[in-house]
Scaffold this motif. Structure first.
Motif, short mmCIF file in Angstrom:
data_model
loop_
_atom_site.label_atom_id
_atom_site.label_comp_id
_atom_site.label_asym_id
_atom_site.label_seq_id
_atom_site.Cartn_x
_atom_site.Cartn_y
_atom_site.Cartn_z
N ALA A 61 0.88 -1.18 0.00
CA ALA A 61 0.00 0.00 0.00
C ALA A 61 0.91 1.22 0.00
O ALA A 61 1.84 1.31 0.81
CB ALA A 61 -0.88 0.00 1.24
N GLU A 62 0.63 2.12 -0.92
CA GLU A 62 1.42 3.36 -1.01
C GLU A 62 0.58 4.53 -0.54
O GLU A 62 -0.57 4.69 -0.97
CB GLU A 62 1.78 3.63 -2.47
CG GLU A 62 3.11 3.08 -2.88
CD GLU A 62 3.42 3.43 -4.35
OE1 GLU A 62 4.59 3.32 -4.70
OE2 GLU A 62 2.50 3.78 -5.11
N VAL A 63 1.17 5.35 0.30
CA VAL A 63 0.52 6.61 0.67
C VAL A 63 1.50 7.69 0.23
O VAL A 63 2.61 7.77 0.75
CB VAL A 63 0.25 6.69 2.19
CG1 VAL A 63 -0.34 8.05 2.55
CG2 VAL A 63 -0.69 5.57 2.62
N GLY A 64 1.11 8.46 -0.78
CA GLY A 64 2.08 9.36 -1.41
C GLY A 64 3.20 8.51 -1.99
O GLY A 64 2.94 7.52 -2.67
N ASP A 65 4.45 8.86 -1.61
CA ASP A 65 5.59 8.08 -2.11
C ASP A 65 5.99 6.96 -1.15
O ASP A 65 6.91 6.19 -1.45
CB ASP A 65 6.81 9.01 -2.28
CG ASP A 65 6.61 9.93 -3.47
OD1 ASP A 65 5.76 9.61 -4.32
OD2 ASP A 65 7.30 10.98 -3.52
N ALA A 66 5.32 6.92 0.00
CA ALA A 66 5.78 5.98 1.03
C ALA A 66 5.06 4.64 0.93
O ALA A 66 3.86 4.58 0.69
CB ALA A 66 5.52 6.57 2.41
N VAL A 67 5.82 3.56 1.12
CA VAL A 67 5.20 2.24 1.27
C VAL A 67 4.74 2.15 2.73
O VAL A 67 5.55 2.09 3.66
CB VAL A 67 6.19 1.11 0.90
CG1 VAL A 67 5.63 -0.25 1.31
CG2 VAL A 67 6.45 1.13 -0.61
N ALA A 68 3.41 2.17 2.91
CA ALA A 68 2.84 2.25 4.26
C ALA A 68 2.56 0.88 4.84
O ALA A 68 2.35 0.74 6.05
CB ALA A 68 1.55 3.06 4.22
N GLY A 69 2.55 -0.15 4.00
CA GLY A 69 2.26 -1.48 4.51
C GLY A 69 2.39 -2.51 3.40
O GLY A 69 2.50 -2.15 2.22
N TYR A 70 2.39 -3.77 3.81
CA TYR A 70 2.47 -4.84 2.81
C TYR A 70 1.61 -6.02 3.24
O TYR A 70 1.23 -6.14 4.42
CB TYR A 70 3.94 -5.30 2.61
CG TYR A 70 4.43 -6.24 3.67
CD1 TYR A 70 4.87 -5.76 4.90
CD2 TYR A 70 4.43 -7.62 3.47
CE1 TYR A 70 5.30 -6.64 5.89
CE2 TYR A 70 4.87 -8.50 4.45
CZ TYR A 70 5.30 -8.00 5.65
OH TYR A 70 5.73 -8.88 6.64
#
Ligand SMILES: CC(C)(COP(=O)(O)OP(=O)(O)OC[C@H]1O[C@@H](n2cnc3c(N)ncnc32)[C@H](O)[C@@H]1OP(=O)(O)O)[C@@H](O)C(=O)NCCC(=O)NCCS
Length: 157
Positions: A61-70
């Protein structure tokens, strides 16, 4: 927020998140859940192999450029030991603490459910650590019912 397939370039970040999963489980029951020497590196290696396998579902899951979870799951054959028909299995879902309670976990599970359904599977199973009450509430909210309890006895007491 966007859920997409994991790519090789995500592996360093996903390895770090998976290392948190290892630490959490070891903290809940150090005798049952081992810690590999280099968890982040180990998971980077393991998921790089799984990325090649058709039966594996690896999502971020991407929030903006960040990978927030998998999320990591697999498609499983009928299993006589578990008396389980073919189905999906969810092994890991982890959301970075900074992004929790914003629907990221739910979106990852929804994407995995859609993936399994597309493959013709009609059931999904998963396990949570007994002490992981938050995850049990999370999965119950998403429609999972409790079906098995794992029990462990150590013979070196
Ligand atoms: C479990 C986890 C994946 C949930 O991710 P999340 O992105 O925070 O979850 P969501 O925001 O999608 O939550 C959806 C619903 O699940 C329930 N829920 C989620 N976290 C919860 C918690 N800590 N306590 C109680 N209910 C919870 C709530 O009903 C929530 O809806 P609400 O926020 O509107 O009340 C996350 O807490 C996590 O990464 N935990 C550590 C790793 C882990 O335990 N993974 C599962 C075992 S493999």
């Amino acid at each position: 927020m966007k859920v997409r397939s994991m790519k090789a370039r995500d592996l360093p970040r996903v390895g770090e998140l998976a290392a948190e999963m290892v630490a959490l489980h070891h903290g809940w029951d150090a005798r049952r859940f081992f810690v590999p020497d280099s968890p982040a590196e180990g998971y980077r290696w393991w998921f790089s192999k799984e990325l090649e396998r058709k039966a594996a579902v690896l999502l971020v899951a991407e929030v903006g450029d960040a990978v927030a979870g998998y999320l990591y799951g697999t498609c499983e054959e009928r299993d006589w030991n578990a008396l389980r028909d073919p189905g999906g299995a969810i092994h890991d879902v982890l959301v970075d603490r900074a992004f929790r309670r914003r629907g990221v976990g739910e979106a990852l599970v929804a994407a995995a459910v859609a993936h399994f359904a597309k493959r013709g599977l009609t059931q999904i199973v998963l396990s949570t650590a007994t002490k992981n009450k938050a995850a049990q509430k999370f999965f119950a909210k998403l429609g999972f019912r409790s079906t098995m309890i794992e029990m462990t006895r150590d013979l070196d007491d």
